[in-house]
Design a protein around this motif. Structure first.
Motif, PDB file in Angstrom:
ATOM      1  N   PHE A 131       0.820  -1.203   0.000  1.00 45.53           N
ATOM      2  CA  PHE A 131       0.000   0.000   0.000  1.00 45.53           C
ATOM      3  C   PHE A 131       0.862   1.264   0.000  1.00 45.53           C
ATOM      4  CE2 PHE A 131      -3.655  -2.487   2.012  1.00 45.53           C
ATOM      5  CZ  PHE A 131      -4.418  -2.455   0.852  1.00 45.53           C
ATOM      6  N   SER A 139      -7.002  -4.306  -5.775  1.00 51.89           N
ATOM      7  CA  SER A 139      -7.346  -5.012  -4.546  1.00 51.89           C
ATOM      8  C   SER A 139      -6.270  -6.031  -4.195  1.00 51.89           C
ATOM      9  CB  SER A 139      -8.698  -5.728  -4.690  1.00 51.89           C
ATOM     10  OG  SER A 139      -8.603  -6.795  -5.613  1.00 51.89           O
ATOM     11  N   TYR A 171      -6.239   2.711   3.662  1.00 52.03           N
ATOM     12  CA  TYR A 171      -5.953   2.419   2.256  1.00 52.03           C
ATOM     13  C   TYR A 171      -7.053   1.641   1.541  1.00 52.03           C
ATOM     14  CZ  TYR A 171      -1.106   3.852   3.132  1.00 52.03           C
ATOM     15  OH  TYR A 171       0.020   4.559   3.444  1.00 52.03           O
ATOM     16  N   ALA A 172      -7.825   0.844   2.300  1.00 54.82           N
ATOM     17  CA  ALA A 172      -8.738  -0.074   1.635  1.00 54.82           C
ATOM     18  C   ALA A 172      -9.959  -0.401   2.487  1.00 54.82           C
ATOM     19  CB  ALA A 172      -7.985  -1.375   1.318  1.00 54.82           C
ATOM     20  N   LYS A 173     -10.955  -0.989   1.838  1.00 57.13           N
ATOM     21  CA  LYS A 173     -12.131  -1.501   2.537  1.00 57.13           C
ATOM     22  C   LYS A 173     -11.932  -2.999   2.738  1.00 57.13           C
ATOM     23  CE  LYS A 173     -17.118  -2.224   2.219  1.00 57.13           C
ATOM     24  NZ  LYS A 173     -18.342  -2.097   1.385  1.00 57.13           N
ATOM     25  N   LEU A 198      -9.073  -6.828   0.388  1.00 52.93           N
ATOM     26  CA  LEU A 198      -8.837  -5.416   0.680  1.00 52.93           C
ATOM     27  C   LEU A 198      -9.027  -4.637  -0.615  1.00 52.93           C
ATOM     28  CD1 LEU A 198      -5.560  -5.877   2.788  1.00 52.93           C
ATOM     29  CD2 LEU A 198      -7.930  -5.928   3.587  1.00 52.93           C
ATOM     30  N   LYS A 199     -10.180  -4.029  -0.753  1.00 58.57           N
ATOM     31  CA  LYS A 199     -10.504  -3.249  -1.952  1.00 58.57           C
ATOM     32  C   LYS A 199      -9.994  -1.829  -1.771  1.00 58.57           C
ATOM     33  CE  LYS A 199     -12.630  -2.408  -5.918  1.00 58.57           C
ATOM     34  NZ  LYS A 199     -12.189  -3.020  -7.186  1.00 58.57           N
ATOM     35  N   ARG A 200      -9.030  -1.452  -2.572  1.00 55.23           N
ATOM     36  CA  ARG A 200      -8.390  -0.146  -2.396  1.00 55.23           C
ATOM     37  C   ARG A 200      -9.375   0.998  -2.648  1.00 55.23           C
ATOM     38  NH1 ARG A 200      -2.219   0.921  -3.567  1.00 55.23           N
ATOM     39  NH2 ARG A 200      -2.042   2.897  -2.488  1.00 55.23           N
ATOM     40  N   HIS A 201      -9.323   2.013  -1.770  1.00 57.90           N
ATOM     41  CA  HIS A 201     -10.190   3.181  -1.941  1.00 57.90           C
ATOM     42  C   HIS A 201      -9.779   3.954  -3.201  1.00 57.90           C
ATOM     43  CE1 HIS A 201     -11.842   2.573   2.010  1.00 57.90           C
ATOM     44  NE2 HIS A 201     -10.698   2.814   2.627  1.00 57.90           N
TER      45      HIS A 201
END
Length: 281
Positions: A131, A139, A171-173, A198-201
């Motif tokens: 990240f 992701s 950094y992510a959802k 981890l889906k990046r914003h």
């Protein structure tokens, strides 16, 4: 389509015996032996023929097989040189895979273009390194110990909430997509695992002027969990503000003097960081 799927425990055992492979604890080697779990991980990660996939720690190629059948191209980075001839064998029918014998920490991931997705069973420093290096990814889908996955997605007030939760969520959802019990591995580990996506914003969830300062504040807040936020910041060598400035910043945040860091949201840590940024040391 390959018929000799390594997600079948009989097939995994056959390969291990053929090559007289010995598991290495230092590499955290536990091979998945549940084909349904392997296919679900790839499905939940949303891998398509448009995607370039980097797999870290392919082992004998159990998931790599399914990735090759679903992705445009796969790069598999394996640190254990003894696994390279096995991978060359088990993946021989696929022409869209590159096997790299190296330590992922020494690989320049930015040179791998169009990166979309990274599945691996690995430690959190590498996750954060990916990240923080601003590698162009959409992701990350990873398998970690269940308790680590829980820490990544939890919020304020939980005993699992901490610096890792905040760093990941900045950094992510995070979303746990499948729990994987010990019996799905060979050899069988002592703890349960979980696959977390981890889906990046696309845009940062908070407005912060100085990311590095915010993370210094977060680390200081959780280094001594039982202490108040003020004491944690006062005791940290990373925080170069006076006791009076720290007290004033917490007051401006709208929190009382007895508040602990574990009660603050990511947005509040960003606001606190911005308050400090506006101060002169």
């Amino acid at each position: 389509m390959s018929k000799f799927y390594l997600g079948n425990p009989t097939n995994t055992l056959a390969v291990i015996n053929r090559y007289e492979f010995a598991f290495q604890k230092k590499f955290g080697q536990n091979f998945l032996i549940d084909q349904g779990i392997v296919e679900k991980i790839v499905r939940e990660a949303g891998v398509t023929k448009d995607d370039f996939v980097l797999e870290i720690g392919p082992g004998i190629g159990t998931m790599t097989q399914i990735l090759c059948e679903n992705a445009r191209e796969v790069a598999a980075v394996e640190i254990d040189r003894k696994l390279i001839p096995i991978l060359n064998d088990t993946l021989s029918e696929y022409d869209n895979v590159t096997i790299i014998n190296d330590d992922i920490l020494k690989v320049d991931i930015n040179k791998l273009s169009d990166l979309r997705f990274l599945p691996y069973y690995i430690t959190t420093p590498i996750i954060m390194g990916l990240f923080e290096s601003h590698v162009p990814l959409d992701s990350i889908t990873i398998m970690v110990q269940k308790e680590v996955a829980d820490r990544m997605q939890t919020g304020p007030g939980s005993k699992d909430y901490g610096a890792l939760s905040l760093a990941v969520q900045f950094y992510a959802k995070p979303e746990i997509v499948v729990n994987v019990p010990p019996e799905c591995f060979m050899p069988r580990p002592n703890v349960g695992s979980a696959v977390i996506r981890l889906k990046r914003h696309e845009t940062r969830p908070v407005d912060v002027k100085d990311e590095k300062l915010m993370f210094r504040i977060i680390r200081a807040s959780f280094n001594q969990r039982r202490k108040t936020l003020a004491n944690g910041l006062n005791n940290s060598p990373e925080i170069g503000y006076t006791k009076e400035q720290i007290a004033a910043a917490i007051e401006e945040l709208g929190r009382g003097a007895s508040i602990r860091g574990e009660a603050l949201t990511l947005e509040e840590f960003a606001r606190l960081s911005n308050i400090f940024s506006s101060m002169s040391k």
